[in-house]
Scaffold this active site. Structure first.
Site, PDB file in Angstrom:
ATOM      1  N   HIS A  77       0.828  -1.213   0.000  1.00 48.92           N
ATOM      2  CA  HIS A  77       0.000   0.000   0.000  1.00 48.92           C
ATOM      3  C   HIS A  77       0.860   1.260   0.000  1.00 48.92           C
ATOM      4  O   HIS A  77       0.566   2.224  -0.709  1.00 48.92           O
ATOM      5  CB  HIS A  77      -0.962   0.004   1.198  1.00 48.92           C
ATOM      6  CG  HIS A  77      -1.894  -1.166   1.210  1.00 48.92           C
ATOM      7  ND1 HIS A  77      -2.666  -1.502   2.285  1.00 48.92           N
ATOM      8  CD2 HIS A  77      -2.173  -2.100   0.256  1.00 48.92           C
ATOM      9  CE1 HIS A  77      -3.380  -2.582   2.005  1.00 48.92           C
ATOM     10  NE2 HIS A  77      -3.085  -2.959   0.774  1.00 48.92           N
ATOM     11  N   HIS A 236      -9.463  -1.919  -4.824  1.00 46.19           N
ATOM     12  CA  HIS A 236      -8.329  -2.226  -3.945  1.00 46.19           C
ATOM     13  C   HIS A 236      -7.348  -3.184  -4.620  1.00 46.19           C
ATOM     14  O   HIS A 236      -6.134  -3.113  -4.397  1.00 46.19           O
ATOM     15  CB  HIS A 236      -8.783  -2.787  -2.596  1.00 46.19           C
ATOM     16  CG  HIS A 236      -7.612  -2.959  -1.675  1.00 46.19           C
ATOM     17  ND1 HIS A 236      -7.056  -1.904  -0.967  1.00 46.19           N
ATOM     18  CD2 HIS A 236      -6.825  -4.033  -1.424  1.00 46.19           C
ATOM     19  CE1 HIS A 236      -5.995  -2.331  -0.310  1.00 46.19           C
ATOM     20  NE2 HIS A 236      -5.828  -3.615  -0.565  1.00 46.19           N
ATOM     21  N   ASP A 240      -3.382  -2.746  -4.963  1.00 49.39           N
ATOM     22  CA  ASP A 240      -2.395  -3.778  -4.635  1.00 49.39           C
ATOM     23  C   ASP A 240      -1.470  -4.048  -5.818  1.00 49.39           C
ATOM     24  O   ASP A 240      -0.255  -4.195  -5.645  1.00 49.39           O
ATOM     25  CB  ASP A 240      -3.108  -5.093  -4.285  1.00 49.39           C
ATOM     26  CG  ASP A 240      -3.545  -5.149  -2.828  1.00 49.39           C
ATOM     27  OD1 ASP A 240      -3.054  -4.349  -2.015  1.00 49.39           O
ATOM     28  OD2 ASP A 240      -4.388  -6.020  -2.516  1.00 49.39           O
ATOM     29  N   HIS A 263      -1.517 -11.113  -4.979  1.00 47.21           N
ATOM     30  CA  HIS A 263      -0.091 -10.810  -4.835  1.00 47.21           C
ATOM     31  C   HIS A 263       0.809 -11.863  -5.472  1.00 47.21           C
ATOM     32  O   HIS A 263       1.848 -11.555  -6.034  1.00 47.21           O
ATOM     33  CB  HIS A 263       0.276 -10.660  -3.358  1.00 47.21           C
ATOM     34  CG  HIS A 263      -0.351  -9.456  -2.718  1.00 47.21           C
ATOM     35  ND1 HIS A 263      -0.184  -8.184  -3.212  1.00 47.21           N
ATOM     36  CD2 HIS A 263      -1.155  -9.331  -1.636  1.00 47.21           C
ATOM     37  CE1 HIS A 263      -0.852  -7.324  -2.449  1.00 47.21           C
ATOM     38  NE2 HIS A 263      -1.454  -7.998  -1.505  1.00 47.21           N
TER      39      HIS A 263
HETATM   40 ZN   LIG Z   1      -4.009  -4.557  -0.188  1.00 51.34          ZN
END
Ligand SMILES: [Zn+2]
Length: 299
Positions: A77, A236, A240, A263
């Site tokens: 973030h 979001h 990311d 991720h």
């Molecule tokens: Zn995040």
């Protein structure tokens, strides 16, 4: 020429780490041209983690990077906010292992960076331009990179959960600092109530609360503050992804299409890209527009 940038003045921020649950003090310190973004674990003396040289150690519910046995957790973030502000050089001092989670979004880091200000440095800023497509597939998850006929980063992200409140949602985003602040920065991280017990048992999410994450129950959002955007979840994911892209150490010119990624896939894409020199070229940021005319011929 487009210059490298650092911050104008030191700024500090304190807060709890999402996974460690520990309070962390963070200080952002200007760094000279050519330094890159570097974490410093002040609790471990002079342990430095240059973002560019660090390895991705874990992508379980956050991105953890490290080098020479030293790590820092949940970097995405903050790195996303730094990418949005085009900050090339910065020392990030932390007296713990994890970047504070703040409110689960980038918004508090955006405020911090406005407080810090940005300053041009004497070195020319370089960008990574995608010149050939690249795709990674993992089961039903997929992420691809493509060349583009403009000089920014474009993202098209689709999430598809087996959940009535999220289900399928897509977001298409064209990066600029203003667009990031308006569309992406305040989108919070999220988790499912059904997963929290298991996460806690594994030693994660110890600092998690309704103050720093959207918690999705079976049929409702548990937070008093309702969604900041109707499609906050997928926004979001864009946040990311930009934070993970920032691990490359420079801005990217290209389009990313992500389907049901996270991720792990984001960082796999970066690793594959780094090892595939025919897929990109590194050029001065100010040449990006001029370089596009020659790229058009080969598209
Ligand atoms: Zn995040």
């Amino acid at each position: 020429m487009i210059h490298e940038k650092t911050i104008k003045r030191e700024v500090s921020f304190s807060g709890v780490g999402l996974h460690s649950g520990k309070r962390v003090n963070m200080r952002l310190v200007p760094a000279s041209a050519g330094t890159g973004i570097v974490f410093k674990r002040t609790d471990l003396g002079s342990a430095y983690i240059p973002v560019c040289a660090a390895e991705v150690l874990s992508t379980f519910y956050a991105t953890t990077i490290g080098i020479n046995g030293v790590h820092v957790q949940t970097v995405e973030h903050l790195l996303s906010a730094l990418y949005a502000f085009s900050i090339d050089n910065l020392l990030i001092e932390l007296d713990g292992e994890e970047v504070p989670i703040a409110d689960g979004s980038c918004a508090p880091f955006i405020d911090l960076l406005f407080e810090a200000g940005a300053v041009n440095q004497e070195k020319e800023s370089m960008v990574l331009q995608i010149v050939a497509p690249l795709t990674i597939v993992n089961g039903d998850k997929k992420i691809s990179l493509f060349p583009v006929a403009h000089e920014s980063l474009e993202i098209s992200y689709t999430i598809a959960y087996q959940h009535p409140l999220i289900a399928k949602s897509s977001y298409t985003y064209l990066h600029s600092q203003d667009a990031f602040i308006k569309e992406i920065a305040s989108a919070r991280t999220f988790g499912f109530l059904k997963d929290i017990k298991q996460l806690l048992a594994k030693g994660y999410a110890k600092g998690g609360s309704l103050e720093n994450a959207i918690v999705v129950g079976e049929d409702k959002i548990l937070n008093q503050e309702q969604l900041r955007f109707e499609d906050e979840f997928v926004r979001h994911k864009v946040l990311d992804l930009i934070g993970d892209i920032a691990l490359l150490g420079m801005r990217v010119i290209g389009r990313i299409e992500a389907y049901h990624a996270g991720h792990q896939l984001h960082t796999e894409l970066i690793k594959t890209l780094r090892n595939n020199e025919t897929a990109f070229r590194i050029i001065p940021a100010s040449n990006a527009v001029c370089a596009l005319s020659s790229l058009h011929c080969s598209l």
